[in-house]
Design an enzyme around this catalytic site. Sequence first.
Site, PDB file in Angstrom:
ATOM      1  N   SER A 146       0.813  -0.516  -0.032  1.00 37.53           N
ATOM      2  CA  SER A 146       0.103   0.014  -0.711  1.00 37.53           C
ATOM      3  C   SER A 146       1.052   1.162  -0.225  1.00 37.53           C
ATOM      4  CB  SER A 146      -0.854  -0.109   1.210  1.00 37.53           C
ATOM      5  OG  SER A 146      -1.404   1.264   1.707  1.00 37.53           O
ATOM      6  N   TYR A 205      -0.723  -1.023  10.510  1.00 37.52           N
ATOM      7  CA  TYR A 205      -1.032  -0.999   8.924  1.00 37.52           C
ATOM      8  C   TYR A 205       0.136  -0.575   8.058  1.00 37.52           C
ATOM      9  CZ  TYR A 205      -3.371  -1.180   3.818  1.00 37.52           C
ATOM     10  OH  TYR A 205      -4.044  -1.449   3.187  1.00 37.52           O
TER      11      TYR A 205
HETATM   12  N1  LIG Z   1      -8.674  -1.023  -1.069  1.00 38.00           N
HETATM   13  C1  LIG Z   1      -8.237  -0.393  -1.047  1.00 38.00           C
HETATM   14  O1  LIG Z   1      -7.930   0.919  -0.702  1.00 38.00           O
HETATM   15  C2  LIG Z   1      -6.389  -0.313  -1.094  1.00 38.00           C
HETATM   16  C3  LIG Z   1      -5.206   0.392  -0.148  1.00 38.00           C
HETATM   17  C4  LIG Z   1      -3.825   0.310  -0.542  1.00 38.00           C
HETATM   18  C5  LIG Z   1      -3.977  -1.342  -0.111  1.00 38.00           C
HETATM   19  N2  LIG Z   1      -5.022  -1.923  -0.536  1.00 38.00           N
HETATM   20  C6  LIG Z   1      -4.439  -3.463   0.150  1.00 38.00           C
HETATM   21  O2  LIG Z   1      -5.078  -4.568  -1.172  1.00 38.00           O
HETATM   22  C7  LIG Z   1      -5.643  -5.739  -0.803  1.00 38.00           C
HETATM   23  C8  LIG Z   1      -6.758  -6.180  -0.954  1.00 38.00           C
HETATM   24  O3  LIG Z   1      -7.141  -5.121  -0.823  1.00 38.00           O
HETATM   25  P1  LIG Z   1      -9.070  -5.223  -0.705  1.00 38.00           P
HETATM   26  O4  LIG Z   1      -9.268  -3.363  -0.880  1.00 38.00           O
HETATM   27  O5  LIG Z   1      -9.126  -5.837  -1.718  1.00 38.00           O
HETATM   28  O6  LIG Z   1      -9.460  -5.715   0.624  1.00 38.00           O
HETATM   29  P2  LIG Z   1     -10.914  -6.080   0.895  1.00 38.00           P
HETATM   30  O7  LIG Z   1     -12.248  -6.409   0.296  1.00 38.00           O
HETATM   31  O8  LIG Z   1     -10.869  -6.105   2.593  1.00 38.00           O
HETATM   32  O9  LIG Z   1     -10.508  -7.612   0.706  1.00 38.00           O
HETATM   33  C9  LIG Z   1      -9.294  -8.639   2.004  1.00 38.00           C
HETATM   34  C10 LIG Z   1      -9.225  -9.864   1.788  1.00 38.00           C
HETATM   35  O10 LIG Z   1      -8.462 -10.187   2.331  1.00 38.00           O
HETATM   36  C11 LIG Z   1      -9.147 -11.759   2.657  1.00 38.00           C
HETATM   37  N3  LIG Z   1      -8.450 -11.839   4.123  1.00 38.00           N
HETATM   38  C12 LIG Z   1      -8.735 -11.084   5.233  1.00 38.00           C
HETATM   39  N4  LIG Z   1      -8.036 -11.461   6.412  1.00 38.00           N
HETATM   40  C13 LIG Z   1      -8.232 -12.733   6.699  1.00 38.00           C
HETATM   41  C14 LIG Z   1      -7.047 -14.290   7.017  1.00 38.00           C
HETATM   42  N5  LIG Z   1      -7.760 -13.949   8.408  1.00 38.00           N
HETATM   43  N6  LIG Z   1      -7.114 -15.129   6.221  1.00 38.00           N
HETATM   44  C15 LIG Z   1      -7.317 -15.315   4.808  1.00 38.00           C
HETATM   45  N7  LIG Z   1      -7.949 -13.999   4.568  1.00 38.00           N
HETATM   46  C16 LIG Z   1      -7.887 -13.188   4.336  1.00 38.00           C
HETATM   47  C17 LIG Z   1     -10.188 -11.669   2.960  1.00 38.00           C
HETATM   48  O11 LIG Z   1     -10.242 -12.871   2.403  1.00 38.00           O
HETATM   49  P3  LIG Z   1     -12.222 -13.511   3.989  1.00 38.00           P
HETATM   50  O12 LIG Z   1     -12.579 -11.876   4.361  1.00 38.00           O
HETATM   51  O13 LIG Z   1     -12.749 -14.577   2.424  1.00 38.00           O
HETATM   52  O14 LIG Z   1     -11.585 -14.691   4.397  1.00 38.00           O
HETATM   53  C18 LIG Z   1     -10.227 -10.545   1.845  1.00 38.00           C
HETATM   54  O15 LIG Z   1     -10.421 -11.441   0.639  1.00 38.00           O
HETATM   55  C19 LIG Z   1      -4.759  -5.581   0.545  1.00 38.00           C
HETATM   56  O16 LIG Z   1      -3.668  -5.977   0.459  1.00 38.00           O
HETATM   57  C20 LIG Z   1      -4.856  -4.005   0.787  1.00 38.00           C
HETATM   58  O17 LIG Z   1      -4.278  -3.755   1.842  1.00 38.00           O
HETATM   59  C21 LIG Z   1      -6.202  -1.980  -0.662  1.00 38.00           C
END
Ligand SMILES: NC(=O)c1ccc[n+]([C@@H]2O[C@H](COP(=O)([O-])OP(=O)(O)OC[C@H]3O[C@@H](n4cnc5c(N)ncnc54)[C@H](OP(=O)(O)O)[C@@H]3O)[C@@H](O)[C@H]2O)c1
Length: 261
Positions: A130, A143
């Site tokens: 991120s 984070y």
């Molecule tokens: N969205 C943003 O604005 C943003 C910005 C910068 C970086 N990112 C990064 O992008 C990546 C994806 O983010 P996102 O926005 O798609 O997040 P999200 O919609 O909250 O999805 C998170 C994913 O992680 C999985 N997860 C969470 N806890 C887990 C656990 N204990 N075991 C296995 N899986 C787990 C969840 O699956 P389950 O709940 O099914 O387990 C879900 O598939 C992350 O690394 C995040 O830090 C996101």
Amino acid sequence: MSGSNVLLTGATGGIGAALAARLTAQGARLTVTGRQEAALKAAAESCGARTVVADLAVRSDVVRLAESCTESDVLVANAALPASGDLLDYTEEQLDRALDVNLRAPVLLSRLLAEHMVARGRGHIVLVGSISGKAATRSTSLYNATKFGLRGFALALRQELRGTGVGVSLVQPGFVRDAGMFAATGAATPNGIRTVTPGQVAEGVVRAVRRDLCEVNVAPLELRLLSAVAGQFPGFAERIQARTDIDGSVRQIVDAQRSRR
Ligand SMILES: NC(=O)c1ccc[n+]([C@@H]2O[C@H](COP(=O)([O-])OP(=O)(O)OC[C@H]3O[C@@H](n4cnc5c(N)ncnc54)[C@H](OP(=O)(O)O)[C@@H]3O)[C@@H](O)[C@H]2O)c1
């Protein structure tokens, strides 16, 4: 990517769904993983992926997942928890879960899968970090800790694996709209910073693998500049942030993500 075996974590999330679609369109054979079996099956159906249910906060699950994916040519370590809020609001258990899911699991998966990739003389590891891995902000200490850690790990591992045929890339999104952990909060970005789409992040991942890029920042110019300055001059960035009125959006993000600790 075509014909490659790809392990994608966090496939049920906002960016994960875009990644699954993009990687499948590239001809990858996907294994998708997450905690929730029903959501995972639904995510896998549209792209014909294999599913492995695993909780990345459970250490034996991480090992079991790696053992079931030894043929992976590409690891896309995308899963993470939002881990927002002040450190003093965290219990020890919540703190461990954030560190385990966001940092320990991608490090261990890299360790266990890279061994097989190196033996085959080819492979690629993509760590989804991120912009929070470059710039510290208030109420994101955990984070920031995991994403700064992931950044250091990715950049150093890339050097360690140089010459083995195994590449390592770090893909760092800014605020993502439409789906994902930020969009789900309904909050506006602090100071009106522009957002990117999940599709742009997925495109960044594909580009990173194809061109063996070290670091891909998927963010608008203003955020890339601000994070570069903040990374270089953290004391200056702290003073600027203290003068800006971002409490409202920070509070909204933290409150919306509290139940996911
Ligand atoms: N969205 C943003 O604005 C943003 C910005 C910068 C970086 N990112 C990064 O992008 C990546 C994806 O983010 P996102 O926005 O798609 O997040 P999200 O919609 O909250 O999805 C998170 C994913 O992680 C999985 N997860 C969470 N806890 C887990 C656990 N204990 N075991 C296995 N899986 C787990 C969840 O699956 P389950 O709940 O099914 O387990 C879900 O598939 C992350 O690394 C995040 O830090 C996101």
